[in-house]
Enzyme design. Sequence first.
Site, PDB file in Angstrom:
ATOM      1  N   TYR A  38       0.846  -1.197   0.000  1.00 12.53           N
ATOM      2  CA  TYR A  38       0.000   0.000   0.000  1.00 12.53           C
ATOM      3  C   TYR A  38       0.885   1.252   0.000  1.00 12.53           C
ATOM      4  CZ  TYR A  38      -4.323   2.497   1.403  1.00 12.53           C
ATOM      5  OH  TYR A  38      -5.432   3.298   1.462  1.00 12.53           O
ATOM      6  N   HIS A 115      -1.216  -3.286  -5.979  1.00 12.19           N
ATOM      7  CA  HIS A 115      -0.779  -3.467  -4.597  1.00 12.19           C
ATOM      8  C   HIS A 115      -1.902  -4.050  -3.749  1.00 12.19           C
ATOM      9  CE1 HIS A 115      -3.062  -0.343  -2.381  1.00 12.19           C
ATOM     10  NE2 HIS A 115      -3.104   0.259  -3.554  1.00 12.19           N
ATOM     11  N   CYS A 116      -1.514  -4.676  -2.653  1.00  8.96           N
ATOM     12  CA  CYS A 116      -2.440  -5.062  -1.594  1.00  8.96           C
ATOM     13  C   CYS A 116      -1.962  -4.345  -0.337  1.00  8.96           C
ATOM     14  CB  CYS A 116      -2.495  -6.577  -1.441  1.00  8.96           C
ATOM     15  SG  CYS A 116      -0.886  -7.376  -1.173  1.00  8.96           S
ATOM     16  N   LEU A 117      -2.306  -4.869   0.833  1.00 11.59           N
ATOM     17  CA  LEU A 117      -1.893  -4.193   2.056  1.00 11.59           C
ATOM     18  C   LEU A 117      -0.386  -4.276   2.269  1.00 11.59           C
ATOM     19  CD1 LEU A 117      -4.779  -5.235   4.482  1.00 11.59           C
ATOM     20  CD2 LEU A 117      -4.373  -2.970   3.505  1.00 11.59           C
ATOM     21  N   THR A 123      -1.177  -9.690  -3.780  1.00 16.38           N
ATOM     22  CA  THR A 123      -0.476  -9.256  -4.987  1.00 16.38           C
ATOM     23  C   THR A 123       0.310 -10.409  -5.593  1.00 16.38           C
ATOM     24  OG1 THR A 123      -0.300  -6.998  -4.125  1.00 16.38           O
ATOM     25  CG2 THR A 123       1.209  -7.613  -5.895  1.00 16.38           C
TER      26      THR A 123
END
Length: 211
Positions: A38, A115-117, A123
Amino acid sequence: ARWRRRQRARAAMADESSELITPFRFASVEVNVYRGAYPTVKNFRFLERLRLRTLVSLIPAPPSRELAAFCAARGIHLMHFAVAKSKDDVPLTAALVTRLLELLIEPSRLPLYVHCLDGKHVTGTVVMSLRKLQLWNLSSIFAEFCRFTRGQAMSLAAAEFVETFRGSPCVRVPRRVPAWLWGGSPYAVPRHPTLHVEPPPPPSPPPPPPP
């Protein structure tokens, strides 16, 4: 006075370079395709250098106002797909991964940052699916995934997801694809060995020569 000016110039250069901070776990997947965690405000200056057209957020809640404002100000298409935080499961559906693959291989969407966290499992699963579309073997796919995980570990659920992923219902290939996919030809793989792939309609034949 000249020495002071040199010192100030060096300090300014140091400050400028120190502001180029990549998102956590940032990496280049292919030309104009990037992955990571992120992004926060301190990463925006770096992301601006990528000249992004698309930013894909695979996170539970909508992106922050700061990220939305950054994308709006720079003409970046911000796409949010609500995805739960990964634990030992895979919080992605085959239909969503299919949709994401179609974004990644569409040249008009690139450059793109996904993106992810934390830039790891969610991802990573998307990238594994892209590698499968690119005809990578599973051992290479899994090895790349593990480079971004703690202890270079991989859950059984993630491995099973990629092994069984076929496209839902199929991955639609655009008329133009990036050079890194099948050598830049959407017709190079008429029958994918592991995925349901729908190639674009064949190009129209040239008109006959005038009599």
